[in-house]
Design a protein around this motif. Structure first.
Motif, short mmCIF file in Angstrom:
data_model
loop_
_atom_site.label_atom_id
_atom_site.label_comp_id
_atom_site.label_asym_id
_atom_site.label_seq_id
_atom_site.Cartn_x
_atom_site.Cartn_y
_atom_site.Cartn_z
N ASP A 87 0.85 -1.18 0.00
CA ASP A 87 0.00 0.00 0.00
C ASP A 87 0.89 1.24 0.00
N SER A 88 0.67 2.11 -0.99
CA SER A 88 1.55 3.27 -1.13
C SER A 88 0.82 4.60 -1.09
N SER A 89 -0.48 4.58 -1.19
CA SER A 89 -1.31 5.77 -1.04
C SER A 89 -2.71 5.26 -0.70
N PRO A 90 -3.61 6.12 -0.31
CA PRO A 90 -4.96 5.63 0.01
C PRO A 90 -5.66 4.94 -1.17
N THR A 91 -5.26 5.28 -2.40
CA THR A 91 -5.94 4.70 -3.56
C THR A 91 -5.03 3.97 -4.52
N SER A 92 -3.74 3.83 -4.20
CA SER A 92 -2.80 3.22 -5.15
C SER A 92 -1.77 2.36 -4.44
N GLY A 112 -5.78 5.02 -8.24
CA GLY A 112 -6.26 6.35 -8.60
C GLY A 112 -5.19 7.42 -8.65
N THR A 113 -3.96 7.10 -8.26
CA THR A 113 -2.86 8.05 -8.31
C THR A 113 -1.95 7.68 -9.47
N ALA A 166 3.25 10.91 -17.95
CA ALA A 166 2.35 11.02 -16.79
C ALA A 166 0.90 11.20 -17.24
N GLN A 167 -0.01 10.81 -16.36
CA GLN A 167 -1.46 10.99 -16.54
C GLN A 167 -2.04 10.25 -17.75
N GLN A 168 -1.48 9.08 -18.09
CA GLN A 168 -1.98 8.33 -19.24
C GLN A 168 -2.79 7.10 -18.87
N ARG A 169 -2.56 6.48 -17.72
CA ARG A 169 -3.12 5.16 -17.48
C ARG A 169 -3.77 5.01 -16.11
N LEU A 170 -4.57 5.92 -15.71
CA LEU A 170 -5.16 5.82 -14.38
C LEU A 170 -6.31 4.83 -14.31
#
Length: 185
Positions: A87-92, A112-113, A166-170
């Motif tokens: 676990d590395s962030s609340p959503t990722s 989600g990140t 960045a921001q291509q595959r969420l």
């Protein structure tokens, strides 16, 4: 004042994506987990405490009984698998899959990140460069793929695919890495 929020959002969109330390730490830990599992079986053969300590993620990494299909390695590598959620962030986060019968390791990352800046930061780091050397690169459909060979043991290689920008595959798996230990014979 009513123009301040749109201007702020436009400014934020124009700034380059930044790596997040906990996401970097998670991916680097997953990579260290692959190396440890494949190059030092003594760390897990009698229990996984030494393995977990060597990976160095503490409570950020935990063993789970199963993972979603999208996190599983190819069919031929699904034998005696063990699963670790990072676990590395609340959503990722990342999933590390290893086998105690096959010399393989498989990492997926998503959520989600945006993981791309953090993955790129790890791959460009001096620590990673002292452990791995690039063998070949390719790019296709917005994905960059690089195969690396372990500097510690050239029989270990890992192929890492990630978003090229960045921001291509969420909305799907953002990073996929598969390591195989193949002794030269």
């Amino acid at each position: 004042m009513r123009y301040a929020l749109p201007a702020f959002l436009a400014l934020m969109a124009a700034l380059p994506a930044q790596a997040e330390p906990k996401l970097e730490r998670g991916f680097d830990g997953a990579l260290r987990g692959c190396e440890e599992w494949l190059l030092n079986p003594a760390s897990w053969v009698d229990g996984t405490d030494a393995f977990i300590k060597a990976v160095g993620l503490g409570e950020q990494m935990r063993s789970v009984d199963k993972v979603d299909e999208v996190n599983l390695p190819p069919e031929r590598m699904r034998k005696a698998n063990h699963y670790w959620r990072i676990d590395s962030s609340p959503t990722s986060g990342y999933v590390l899959v290893v086998s105690d019968q096959l010399p393989i390791c498989h990492i997926t990352g998503g959520g989600g990140t945006d993981l791309q800046p953090s993955v790129q930061s790890v791959l460009a780091s001096p620590g990673f460069g002292t452990r791995w050397e690039p063998v070949n690169n390719s790019s296709r459909d917005g994905m960059a793929t690089t195969t690396f060979r372990s500097r510690r043991d050239p029989d270990l290689s890992i192929t890492i695919s990630r978003a090229a920008q960045a921001q291509q595959r969420l909305d799907r798996v953002q990073v996929l890495a598969t390591a195989i230990f193949q002794p030269a014979g």
